[in-house]
Design a protein around this motif. Structure first.
Motif, PDB file in Angstrom:
ATOM      1  N   LEU A  24       0.826  -1.211   0.000  1.00  0.00           N
ATOM      2  CA  LEU A  24       0.000   0.000   0.000  1.00  0.00           C
ATOM      3  C   LEU A  24       0.860   1.260   0.000  1.00  0.00           C
ATOM      4  O   LEU A  24       0.541   2.234  -0.690  1.00  0.00           O
ATOM      5  CB  LEU A  24      -0.939   0.003   1.212  1.00  0.00           C
ATOM      6  CG  LEU A  24      -2.038  -1.061   1.210  1.00  0.00           C
ATOM      7  CD1 LEU A  24      -2.760  -1.091   2.552  1.00  0.00           C
ATOM      8  CD2 LEU A  24      -3.014  -0.825   0.070  1.00  0.00           C
ATOM      9  N   LEU A  25       1.938   1.235   0.761  1.00  0.00           N
ATOM     10  CA  LEU A  25       2.847   2.378   0.808  1.00  0.00           C
ATOM     11  C   LEU A  25       3.417   2.673  -0.573  1.00  0.00           C
ATOM     12  O   LEU A  25       3.350   3.804  -1.061  1.00  0.00           O
ATOM     13  CB  LEU A  25       3.984   2.113   1.805  1.00  0.00           C
ATOM     14  CG  LEU A  25       5.041   3.207   1.907  1.00  0.00           C
ATOM     15  CD1 LEU A  25       4.465   4.446   2.579  1.00  0.00           C
ATOM     16  CD2 LEU A  25       6.251   2.696   2.676  1.00  0.00           C
ATOM     17  N   VAL A  26       3.963   1.653  -1.211  1.00  0.00           N
ATOM     18  CA  VAL A  26       4.631   1.840  -2.503  1.00  0.00           C
ATOM     19  C   VAL A  26       3.621   2.088  -3.625  1.00  0.00           C
ATOM     20  O   VAL A  26       3.903   2.822  -4.565  1.00  0.00           O
ATOM     21  CB  VAL A  26       5.540   0.627  -2.811  1.00  0.00           C
ATOM     22  CG1 VAL A  26       6.135   0.711  -4.198  1.00  0.00           C
ATOM     23  CG2 VAL A  26       6.640   0.517  -1.768  1.00  0.00           C
ATOM     24  N   ARG A  27       2.446   1.532  -3.507  1.00  0.00           N
ATOM     25  CA  ARG A  27       1.454   1.651  -4.573  1.00  0.00           C
ATOM     26  C   ARG A  27       0.728   3.001  -4.563  1.00  0.00           C
ATOM     27  O   ARG A  27       0.459   3.578  -5.609  1.00  0.00           O
ATOM     28  CB  ARG A  27       0.429   0.515  -4.434  1.00  0.00           C
ATOM     29  CG  ARG A  27      -0.764   0.579  -5.367  1.00  0.00           C
ATOM     30  CD  ARG A  27      -0.364   0.293  -6.810  1.00  0.00           C
ATOM     31  NE  ARG A  27      -1.508   0.230  -7.678  1.00  0.00           N
ATOM     32  CZ  ARG A  27      -2.042   1.283  -8.318  1.00  0.00           C
ATOM     33  NH1 ARG A  27      -1.524   2.475  -8.150  1.00  0.00           N
ATOM     34  NH2 ARG A  27      -3.074   1.139  -9.120  1.00  0.00           N
ATOM     35  N   HIS A  30       2.540   8.920  -2.896  1.00  0.00           N
ATOM     36  CA  HIS A  30       3.393   9.583  -3.880  1.00  0.00           C
ATOM     37  C   HIS A  30       4.803   9.848  -3.358  1.00  0.00           C
ATOM     38  O   HIS A  30       5.774   9.704  -4.096  1.00  0.00           O
ATOM     39  CB  HIS A  30       2.748  10.891  -4.349  1.00  0.00           C
ATOM     40  CG  HIS A  30       1.447  10.665  -5.043  1.00  0.00           C
ATOM     41  ND1 HIS A  30       0.331  11.402  -4.770  1.00  0.00           N
ATOM     42  CD2 HIS A  30       1.077   9.773  -5.987  1.00  0.00           C
ATOM     43  CE1 HIS A  30      -0.674  10.972  -5.511  1.00  0.00           C
ATOM     44  NE2 HIS A  30      -0.255   9.984  -6.262  1.00  0.00           N
ATOM     45  N   ASN A  31       4.919  10.221  -2.104  1.00  0.00           N
ATOM     46  CA  ASN A  31       6.258  10.471  -1.570  1.00  0.00           C
ATOM     47  C   ASN A  31       7.082   9.183  -1.523  1.00  0.00           C
ATOM     48  O   ASN A  31       8.305   9.230  -1.668  1.00  0.00           O
ATOM     49  CB  ASN A  31       6.185  11.110  -0.184  1.00  0.00           C
ATOM     50  CG  ASN A  31       5.735  12.553  -0.251  1.00  0.00           C
ATOM     51  OD1 ASN A  31       5.880  13.212  -1.283  1.00  0.00           O
ATOM     52  ND2 ASN A  31       5.187  13.055   0.833  1.00  0.00           N
ATOM     53  N   ALA A  32       6.427   8.056  -1.327  1.00  0.00           N
ATOM     54  CA  ALA A  32       7.153   6.778  -1.332  1.00  0.00           C
ATOM     55  C   ALA A  32       7.715   6.502  -2.726  1.00  0.00           C
ATOM     56  O   ALA A  32       8.771   5.875  -2.851  1.00  0.00           O
ATOM     57  CB  ALA A  32       6.241   5.636  -0.880  1.00  0.00           C
ATOM     58  N   TRP A  33       7.047   6.979  -3.759  1.00  0.00           N
ATOM     59  CA  TRP A  33       7.564   6.805  -5.122  1.00  0.00           C
ATOM     60  C   TRP A  33       8.884   7.557  -5.271  1.00  0.00           C
ATOM     61  O   TRP A  33       9.826   7.047  -5.899  1.00  0.00           O
ATOM     62  CB  TRP A  33       6.576   7.314  -6.159  1.00  0.00           C
ATOM     63  CG  TRP A  33       5.242   6.625  -6.155  1.00  0.00           C
ATOM     64  CD1 TRP A  33       4.894   5.490  -5.454  1.00  0.00           C
ATOM     65  CD2 TRP A  33       4.076   7.028  -6.859  1.00  0.00           C
ATOM     66  NE1 TRP A  33       3.579   5.180  -5.700  1.00  0.00           N
ATOM     67  CE2 TRP A  33       3.054   6.096  -6.552  1.00  0.00           C
ATOM     68  CE3 TRP A  33       3.796   8.080  -7.707  1.00  0.00           C
ATOM     69  CZ2 TRP A  33       1.772   6.195  -7.088  1.00  0.00           C
ATOM     70  CZ3 TRP A  33       2.516   8.165  -8.240  1.00  0.00           C
ATOM     71  CH2 TRP A  33       1.525   7.238  -7.931  1.00  0.00           C
ATOM     72  N   ILE A  34       8.951   8.740  -4.687  1.00  0.00           N
ATOM     73  CA  ILE A  34      10.196   9.512  -4.727  1.00  0.00           C
ATOM     74  C   ILE A  34      11.283   8.754  -3.977  1.00  0.00           C
ATOM     75  O   ILE A  34      12.416   8.634  -4.463  1.00  0.00           O
ATOM     76  CB  ILE A  34       9.979  10.922  -4.131  1.00  0.00           C
ATOM     77  CG1 ILE A  34       8.988  11.715  -4.992  1.00  0.00           C
ATOM     78  CG2 ILE A  34      11.307  11.662  -3.976  1.00  0.00           C
ATOM     79  CD1 ILE A  34       8.474  12.988  -4.343  1.00  0.00           C
ATOM     80  N   HIS A  35      10.938   8.225  -2.810  1.00  0.00           N
ATOM     81  CA  HIS A  35      11.912   7.452  -2.038  1.00  0.00           C
ATOM     82  C   HIS A  35      12.384   6.227  -2.811  1.00  0.00           C
ATOM     83  O   HIS A  35      13.561   5.869  -2.761  1.00  0.00           O
ATOM     84  CB  HIS A  35      11.325   7.021  -0.694  1.00  0.00           C
ATOM     85  CG  HIS A  35      10.954   8.160   0.197  1.00  0.00           C
ATOM     86  ND1 HIS A  35      11.805   9.201   0.500  1.00  0.00           N
ATOM     87  CD2 HIS A  35       9.804   8.427   0.874  1.00  0.00           C
ATOM     88  CE1 HIS A  35      11.189  10.046   1.305  1.00  0.00           C
ATOM     89  NE2 HIS A  35       9.971   9.604   1.544  1.00  0.00           N
TER      90      HIS A  35
END
Length: 122
Positions: A24-27, A30-35
């Motif tokens: 759920l975090l990665v999907r 949006h900030n997780a996408w940057i990370h």
């Protein structure tokens, strides 16, 4: 909360929930996408630079802490939005503090990355 004891099945179920949380975090965050993008760049640079075991430990800890902080921040934001959909100053402060914690870790991680990678350039 009643403790029914340890079972292998319960542990596997808890891991399934945890992996769902990572998904759920990665999907959706949006900030997780940057990370994730920065993580891919750092890992590639680390392999190219031939980091030592100690340097890899520092990099892995930084990556893990930033993702964990982002997950906690996202959790706080989702729960706060659910509890109080209308504007609330206390909720805003709480969400800002959680986001600030992620930023502090990201800046510290970037500083550690610079301390590791800059000497490799010279």
């Amino acid at each position: 909360m009643k403790n029914d004891g340890f079972t292998f099945r319960k542990r596997m179920k808890s891991f399934r929930y945890a992996f769902r949380g990572i998904y759920l975090l990665v999907r959706y965050e949006h900030n997780a996408w940057i990370h994730c993008a920065i993580t891919a760049c750092v890992l590639a640079a680390g392999f190219l630079a031939g980091l030592s075991r100690t340097e890899w430990v520092a990099i892995c800890l930084c990556i893990g802490m930033v993702f964990a902080a982002e997950a906690l921040n996202s959790s706080i934001e989702a729960l706060a939005d659910r509890v109080s959909p209308a504007y609330d100053e206390a909720i805003r402060r709480t969400k800002d503090l959680a986001a600030g914690a992620v930023l502090i870790l990201a800046i510290a991680s970037a500083a550690i990355g610079l301390l590791i990678f800059i000497p490799k350039l010279y």
